[in-house]
Design an enzyme around this catalytic site. Structure first.
Site, PDB file in Angstrom:
ATOM      1  CB  THR A  25     -35.164 -27.130  59.379  1.00 30.35           C
ATOM      2  OG1 THR A  25     -34.261 -27.906  58.604  1.00 30.35           O
ATOM      3  CG2 THR A  25     -35.003 -27.470  60.839  1.00 30.35           C
ATOM      4  CG  HIS A  68     -39.659 -30.663  59.727  1.00 29.98           C
ATOM      5  ND1 HIS A  68     -40.495 -31.685  59.367  1.00 29.98           N
ATOM      6  CD2 HIS A  68     -38.628 -30.685  58.851  1.00 29.98           C
ATOM      7  CE1 HIS A  68     -39.978 -32.312  58.317  1.00 29.98           C
ATOM      8  NE2 HIS A  68     -38.856 -31.711  57.973  1.00 29.98           N
ATOM      9  CG  HIS A 125     -31.307 -22.734  59.881  1.00 31.33           C
ATOM     10  ND1 HIS A 125     -32.547 -23.264  60.090  1.00 31.33           N
ATOM     11  CD2 HIS A 125     -30.899 -23.189  58.681  1.00 31.33           C
ATOM     12  CE1 HIS A 125     -32.873 -24.030  59.065  1.00 31.33           C
ATOM     13  NE2 HIS A 125     -31.893 -23.992  58.176  1.00 31.33           N
ATOM     14  CD  GLU A 126     -32.312 -21.666  54.825  1.00 28.71           C
ATOM     15  OE1 GLU A 126     -32.901 -20.894  54.037  1.00 28.71           O
ATOM     16  OE2 GLU A 126     -32.426 -22.898  54.763  1.00 28.71           O
ATOM     17  CB  ILE A 150     -31.332 -29.040  49.006  1.00 27.00           C
ATOM     18  CG1 ILE A 150     -31.451 -28.020  50.161  1.00 27.00           C
ATOM     19  CG2 ILE A 150     -29.893 -29.536  48.906  1.00 27.00           C
ATOM     20  CD1 ILE A 150     -31.169 -28.578  51.539  1.00 27.00           C
ATOM     21  CG  ASP A 172     -40.235 -33.224  42.561  1.00 26.44           C
ATOM     22  OD1 ASP A 172     -39.361 -33.060  43.428  1.00 26.44           O
ATOM     23  OD2 ASP A 172     -41.445 -32.972  42.764  1.00 26.44           O
ATOM     24  NE  ARG A 209     -41.718 -28.199  44.613  1.00 30.29           N
ATOM     25  CZ  ARG A 209     -41.114 -27.565  45.620  1.00 30.29           C
ATOM     26  NH1 ARG A 209     -39.842 -27.708  45.824  1.00 30.29           N
ATOM     27  NH2 ARG A 209     -41.803 -26.776  46.429  1.00 30.29           N
ATOM     28  CB  ILE A 232     -24.546 -35.242  52.409  1.00 30.26           C
ATOM     29  CG1 ILE A 232     -23.917 -36.084  51.290  1.00 30.26           C
ATOM     30  CG2 ILE A 232     -24.055 -33.787  52.348  1.00 30.26           C
ATOM     31  CD1 ILE A 232     -22.424 -36.103  51.240  1.00 30.26           C
TER      32      ILE A 232
HETATM   33 ZN    ZN Z   1     -31.860 -24.532  56.148  1.00 27.74          ZN
END
Ligand code: ZN
Length: 344
Positions: A41, A44, A64-65, A176, A196, A201, A288
């Site tokens: 996020t 972005h 936010h983390e 994630i 992927d 990865r 989700i």
């Molecule tokens: Zn996050």
């Protein structure tokens, strides 16, 4: 205080050495931030794409983390005191709508997210309501505690789908997606397949417990997965990529009556064969969003305490807050997977 501010309607962030320290309201907690995680996020917001331009108020502190230590509490706060090491659920709601009152606050209609709708944690201090605070178990290191938010997304997806003694396909091994592999393994998935585009990865997915990994451009992989699963397909699909091709392929590999949990966000509306993939298949599709408050957080703590989650290799880089440009570039270029910044 020092803070990263979305200073204009365009790419990048600005380092502000002199941002006023936030003042907690009566039911708020003021937290001195130790470490923060850079999320997709935040990418972005950094790149200022269409979504960010339509959602993010200019002038906001992003992020936010985080993990930090309580510095002060409002006059009506009863559960916490200064000195406690905490993280927080970033979705702030008034607790008054239907979903908040029926145990589904993660999809409340009035959700305001820290670092998106209100000031966030890329700063020395952040304020959150007391109800959002999550005390961090002493055995969980800061490096992991800083990324409980995305880990919670992975735990929520895996637990909602139900993976115990089931075969699982993870499409997309971003942060994630990778976390969901170690979570699914810890939660008892029998076999985990992953796809992927990026070979590094895929290699990491394998290290974290994937039974078999595939380049989704090689068309034979769907048949291979179906053959490996009684010729019928996997029990569970965890869609983590937000790519329309992955939706098509993932559902193609899912058995009739299977469960698909969708977390990846699509850049635009997509055309999808519901007749073939959902209706005739009789499968269950779960959307989700966020983390269940606070069921997911308790499950996440139990999984962390079990010692079965492998997160060390997912958090690849750490920079001081002042090197935020390098930190964001390391994440955006794909050189880093999860990038953390040290604030305090
Ligand atoms: Zn996050």
């Amino acid at each position: 205080m020092r803070a990263l501010v979305k200073h204009h309607s365009g790419p990048g962030l600005k380092f502000d050495a002199d941002r006023p320290k936030p003042i907690p309201g009566a039911r708020d907690v003021l937290i001195r931030v130790t470490k923060v995680g850079i999320c997709g996020t935040d990418r972005h917001i950094w790149e200022w794409d269409e979504w960010a331009a339509g959602r993010i108020p200019v002038g906001i502190v992003t992020g936010h983390e985080f993990v930090g230590v309580i510095e002060a509490v409002g006059s009506a706060v009863t559960n916490y005191a200064p000195g406690v090491r905490v993280s927080a659920e970033g979705h702030v709601t008034a607790g008054k709508d239907f979903n908040s009152r029926t145990g589904n606050a993660h999809i409340a209609s009035d959700t305001r997210i820290i670092g998106i709708d209100r000031d966030g944690c890329f700063a020395e201090y952040v304020v959150v309501p007391e109800e959002n605070v999550w005390p961090v178990h002493p055995s969980i290191p800061d490096r992991v505690a800083a990324v409980l938010d995305p880990l919670g997304n992975a735990v929520h997806t895996v637990m909602a789908a139900g993976v115990s003694a089931k075969s699982v396909l993870v499409t997309g091994t971003g942060i994630i997606g990778l976390m969901s592999i170690t979570v699914a393994k810890a939660a008892g998935a029998s076999r985990i397949f992953a796809t992927d585009l990026d070979p590094r990865r895929r290699a990491l997915a394998k290290k974290l417990g994937a039974t078999e990994v595939f380049d989704p451009r090689e068309s034979a992989w769907i048949d291979e997965v179906r053959r490996a699963c009684r010729g019928e397909g996997v029990d569970v699909l965890l869609e983590m990529s937000g790519a329309s091709a992955a939706m098509e392929q993932g559902f193609g590999a899912l058995r009739n009556g299977g469960v698909a949990a969708l977390l990846g966000l699509f850049g635009r509306p997509l055309t999808f064969d519901f007749n073939r993939h959902v209706i005739f298949k009789g499968c269950t599709v779960l959307g989700i969003n966020g983390r269940k408050m606070f069921e997911t957080w308790y499950q996440m703590e139990e999984l962390l305490l079990s010692g079965r989650l492998e997160l060390e290799e997912i958090v690849t880089h750490e920079f001081p807050l002042e090197e935020f440009e390098r930190a964001h570039e390391t994440m955006i270029s794909g050189e880093g997977i999860k990038v953390v910044m040290a604030v305090g």
